[in-house]
Design a protein around this motif. Structure first.
Motif, PDB file in Angstrom:
ATOM      1  N   ARG A 174      15.097   2.637 -14.421  1.00 15.36           N
ATOM      2  CA  ARG A 174      15.670   3.791 -13.728  1.00 15.36           C
ATOM      3  C   ARG A 174      16.132   3.483 -12.307  1.00 15.36           C
ATOM      4  NH1 ARG A 174      13.710   8.928 -16.244  1.00 15.36           N
ATOM      5  NH2 ARG A 174      12.309   8.370 -17.961  1.00 15.36           N
ATOM      6  N   GLY A 175      15.686   2.381 -11.723  1.00 16.80           N
ATOM      7  CA  GLY A 175      16.112   2.013 -10.383  1.00 16.80           C
ATOM      8  C   GLY A 175      15.751   3.018  -9.314  1.00 16.80           C
ATOM      9  N   LEU A 176      14.567   3.641  -9.450  1.00 15.90           N
ATOM     10  CA  LEU A 176      14.173   4.707  -8.532  1.00 15.90           C
ATOM     11  C   LEU A 176      13.431   4.205  -7.294  1.00 15.90           C
ATOM     12  CD1 LEU A 176      12.995   7.451 -11.076  1.00 15.90           C
ATOM     13  CD2 LEU A 176      15.124   7.378  -9.747  1.00 15.90           C
ATOM     14  N   CYS A 177      13.151   2.918  -7.228  1.00 18.05           N
ATOM     15  CA  CYS A 177      12.473   2.369  -6.047  1.00 18.05           C
ATOM     16  C   CYS A 177      12.689   0.870  -6.017  1.00 18.05           C
ATOM     17  CB  CYS A 177      10.976   2.687  -6.082  1.00 18.05           C
ATOM     18  SG  CYS A 177      10.113   1.906  -7.453  1.00 18.05           S
ATOM     19  N   TYR A 178      12.421   0.280  -4.874  1.00 14.88           N
ATOM     20  CA  TYR A 178      12.533  -1.175  -4.791  1.00 14.88           C
ATOM     21  C   TYR A 178      11.179  -1.853  -4.866  1.00 14.88           C
ATOM     22  CZ  TYR A 178      11.343  -0.757   0.214  1.00 14.88           C
ATOM     23  OH  TYR A 178      10.726  -0.478   1.412  1.00 14.88           O
ATOM     24  N   SER A 179      10.100  -1.072  -4.753  1.00 11.61           N
ATOM     25  CA  SER A 179       8.757  -1.644  -4.860  1.00 11.61           C
ATOM     26  C   SER A 179       7.820  -0.602  -5.436  1.00 11.61           C
ATOM     27  CB  SER A 179       8.257  -2.080  -3.479  1.00 11.61           C
ATOM     28  OG  SER A 179       6.905  -2.485  -3.529  1.00 11.61           O
ATOM     29  N   ILE A 180       7.001  -1.022  -6.402  1.00  8.95           N
ATOM     30  CA  ILE A 180       6.000  -0.118  -6.959  1.00  8.95           C
ATOM     31  C   ILE A 180       4.883  -0.959  -7.580  1.00  8.95           C
ATOM     32  CG2 ILE A 180       7.139   0.105  -9.231  1.00  8.95           C
ATOM     33  CD1 ILE A 180       6.160   3.096  -9.147  1.00  8.95           C
ATOM     34  N   TYR A 181       3.647  -0.543  -7.343  1.00  7.14           N
ATOM     35  CA  TYR A 181       2.502  -1.226  -7.937  1.00  7.14           C
ATOM     36  C   TYR A 181       1.312  -0.282  -7.950  1.00  7.14           C
ATOM     37  CZ  TYR A 181       1.068  -1.949  -3.056  1.00  7.14           C
ATOM     38  OH  TYR A 181       0.718  -1.771  -1.744  1.00  7.14           O
ATOM     39  N   ALA A 182       0.342  -0.617  -8.779  1.00  6.48           N
ATOM     40  CA  ALA A 182      -0.904   0.158  -8.855  1.00  6.48           C
ATOM     41  C   ALA A 182      -2.044  -0.698  -8.308  1.00  6.48           C
ATOM     42  CB  ALA A 182      -1.190   0.571 -10.296  1.00  6.48           C
ATOM     43  N   PHE A 183      -3.105  -0.052  -7.840  1.00  8.99           N
ATOM     44  CA  PHE A 183      -4.241  -0.772  -7.273  1.00  8.99           C
ATOM     45  C   PHE A 183      -5.517   0.013  -7.536  1.00  8.99           C
ATOM     46  CE2 PHE A 183      -2.526   2.058  -4.057  1.00  8.99           C
ATOM     47  CZ  PHE A 183      -3.654   2.689  -3.546  1.00  8.99           C
ATOM     48  N   HIS A 184      -6.631  -0.705  -7.511  1.00  9.42           N
ATOM     49  CA  HIS A 184      -7.940  -0.060  -7.579  1.00  9.42           C
ATOM     50  C   HIS A 184      -8.862  -0.740  -6.590  1.00  9.42           C
ATOM     51  CE1 HIS A 184     -12.099   0.521  -9.203  1.00  9.42           C
ATOM     52  NE2 HIS A 184     -11.672   1.760  -9.122  1.00  9.42           N
ATOM     53  N   TRP A 185      -9.411   0.048  -5.645  1.00  7.33           N
ATOM     54  CA  TRP A 185     -10.354  -0.472  -4.665  1.00  7.33           C
ATOM     55  C   TRP A 185     -11.746   0.040  -5.003  1.00  7.33           C
ATOM     56  CZ3 TRP A 185      -7.120   1.774  -0.053  1.00  7.33           C
ATOM     57  CH2 TRP A 185      -5.922   1.063   0.065  1.00  7.33           C
ATOM     58  N   GLY A 186     -12.679  -0.864  -5.140  1.00  6.50           N
ATOM     59  CA  GLY A 186     -14.061  -0.472  -5.383  1.00  6.50           C
ATOM     60  C   GLY A 186     -14.892  -0.630  -4.129  1.00  6.50           C
ATOM     61  N   PHE A 187     -15.785   0.322  -3.887  1.00  6.13           N
ATOM     62  CA  PHE A 187     -16.740   0.247  -2.791  1.00  6.13           C
ATOM     63  C   PHE A 187     -18.144   0.308  -3.381  1.00  6.13           C
ATOM     64  CE2 PHE A 187     -12.911   2.459  -1.176  1.00  6.13           C
ATOM     65  CZ  PHE A 187     -12.477   1.479  -0.291  1.00  6.13           C
ATOM     66  N   SER A 188     -19.156   0.311  -2.536  1.00  7.59           N
ATOM     67  CA  SER A 188     -20.523   0.283  -3.046  1.00  7.59           C
ATOM     68  C   SER A 188     -20.928   1.574  -3.729  1.00  7.59           C
ATOM     69  CB  SER A 188     -21.499  -0.026  -1.901  1.00  7.59           C
ATOM     70  OG  SER A 188     -21.386   0.945  -0.880  1.00  7.59           O
ATOM     71  N   ASP A 189     -20.286   2.696  -3.402  1.00  5.64           N
ATOM     72  CA  ASP A 189     -20.698   3.978  -3.965  1.00  5.64           C
ATOM     73  C   ASP A 189     -19.550   4.812  -4.514  1.00  5.64           C
ATOM     74  OD1 ASP A 189     -19.603   4.360  -1.494  1.00  5.64           O
ATOM     75  OD2 ASP A 189     -21.174   5.676  -0.726  1.00  5.64           O
ATOM     76  N   THR A 190     -18.335   4.339  -4.419  1.00  5.23           N
ATOM     77  CA  THR A 190     -17.184   5.080  -4.922  1.00  5.23           C
ATOM     78  C   THR A 190     -16.016   4.114  -5.042  1.00  5.23           C
ATOM     79  OG1 THR A 190     -15.805   7.060  -4.592  1.00  5.23           O
ATOM     80  CG2 THR A 190     -16.349   5.767  -2.633  1.00  5.23           C
ATOM     81  N   GLY A 191     -14.849   4.642  -5.291  1.00  2.00           N
ATOM     82  CA  GLY A 191     -13.657   3.816  -5.390  1.00  2.00           C
ATOM     83  C   GLY A 191     -12.431   4.686  -5.301  1.00  2.00           C
TER      84      GLY A 191
END
Length: 430
Positions: free
Chosen positions: A279-296
């Motif tokens: 679709r060419g709707l953006c020039y950059s896109i990514y997903a991420f997951h950050w984990g911490f000691s009690d949540t994320g």
């Protein structure tokens, strides 16, 4: 080679891993104390402390520290994260005693000279200003502030100009004495290193370091979510959409990591293919997951032009819907292969390996082998990932946007487009 672990009398953990064919050693001290361990009147002090670590001790000036490590071709640095602070070096094998001596001197005898402090405060003010002028930095700072509103976990690691300028040498000493104790510290070396010799060196230099520190657990994090928007006259818009993620210790942590790769972990990922390529709707896109000691926190970041904003979020929401309904076996296998390759490639770098071992020791109390990690990954199924998707994307979303965002859909409209809209998510977001 396997990771070897010893513990000193003061509770400090020492670990090594010998890497065949490597002639250098990456080593460092990692402390289980970071930005979220700061009190309300200490916002930014952990990061300032990291900066001040190389500004002189009773026996070495700031120049001496830099010159002595560079005289042997080595390098030395430090880093502050949300939950840890690290001081590390990389040298040739024969120069490990010097690196240990420098790190021990920094940790035990830094003077925090007032003149050096004033200069470094000025440097950090410039860093804060540079971050404010960088939209992708700003959007992530506002994203975490919105996700964990009024909590240390959501605050910028850098602090504010007001707090940074207020700190004194006495406050730095007090924070270090309160937070740094042997029981919360690990010393790790990877590369051309012999375990017993390294333990003796660390014990000689750090064996008398205080054992105890303030073991008060930081305020338990509470994910809040919500909406932040800042209009700026820029060429593009920075957008982050996120949800409550998973802590390091919970069952779904590795599943969440793999899910982020399936959604936006590379050029073959769903978001990259659908949003950018088709679709060419953006020039950059990514997903991420950050984990911490009690949540994320689980999120999607996109950078796009003003004209594509209105179409962008509905397409992202559509892909989140699709993921909560169906994930292909081929996608799961590809994400597992990416994860495995990442583990192997990072293990070839002494610095990356030392950092991995340190994190595992601080989080789990033991090193976690590659085979054990792969067992956990191999146990994942497409059914488990689709179930996780439906639960993750049913939490109250966090939306942060910076730039020309006049056409960005209203927060309630974004909520209505998400997988949880028909399961009470709209009511929870109100």
């Amino acid at each position: 080679m396997a990771v070897e672990v010893s513990r000193l009398a003061n509770g400090m953990t020492v670990a090594t891993e010998t890497l065949p064919g490597v002639e250098s050693v990456a080593l460092g001290v990692w402390v289980k104390s970071g930005a979220r361990n700061e009190r309300d009147d200490e916002h930014g002090i952990a990061h300032l402390l990291e900066h001040m670590a190389f500004k002189g001790t009773s026996s070495r000036s700031a120049f001496d520290i830099a010159a002595q490590i560079e005289n042997v071709g080595g390098e030395i640095n430090a880093a502050t994260s949300v939950e840890t602070t690290s001081f590390y070096a990389r040298v040739l094998a024969d120069d490990v005693p010097l690196a240990v001596d420098l790190l021990a001197d920094i940790l035990q005898d830094s003077t925090f000279d007032p003149e050096e402090l004033q200069r470094e405060q000025h440097v950090i003010l410039q860093e804060i200003g540079a971050a404010h002028d960088t939209p992708d930095d700003v959007v992530f700072d506002r994203f975490t502030e919105t996700a964990f509103r009024h909590q240390a976990l959501g605050r910028s690691i850098l602090g504010t100009p007001e707090t940074v300028k207020s700190f004194t040498s006495q406050q730095l000493h007090a924070f270090m004495e309160r937070q740094y104790g042997g029981e919360r510290m690990v010393v790790v070396a990877a590369g051309d290193v012999k375990h017993d010799a390294f333990v003796r060196e660390v014990e000689k230099k750090l064996g008398t370091f205080r054992a105890k520190s303030d073991s008060t657990i930081p305020q338990y994090a509470h994910y809040v979510g919500g909406d932040f928007r800042e209009g700026r006259d820029l060429m593009d818009a920075q957008i982050v959409l996120g949800f409550e993620g998973r802590a390091y210790h919970v069952r779904d942590f590795y599943a969440s990591q793999v899910l982020s790769m399936i959604l936006g972990g590379g050029m073959s990922s769903r978001l990259f293919q659908e949003v950018r390529e088709k679709r060419g709707l953006c020039y950059s896109i990514y997903a991420f997951h950050w984990g911490f000691s009690d949540t994320g926190i689980f999120g999607v970041h996109a950078a796009t032009g003003e004209g594509d904003i209105r179409k962008l979020l509905p397409v992202i929401a559509q892909e989140l819907h699709r993921t909560s309904e169906s994930i292909g076996q081929e996608e799961l296998d590809r994400a597992r292969a990416q994860y495995r390759a990442g583990l192997i490639m990072s293990a070839e770098s002494p610095a990356s390996r030392a950092s991995q071992i340190a994190r595992q020791l601080l989080l789990f109390g033991r090193p976690v082998g590659r085979d054990e990690l792969m067992e956990r990954l191999n146990a994942l199924t497409v059914e488990r990932l689709t179930d996780l998707s439906s639960r993750l994307f049913s939490t109250r979303p966090t939306l942060a946007a910076v730039g020309p965002i006049g056409s960005l859909p209203a927060y309630d409209n974004v909520v209505d487009a998400l997988p949880g809209a028909h399961n009470g998510l709209r009511r929870a977001a109100s």
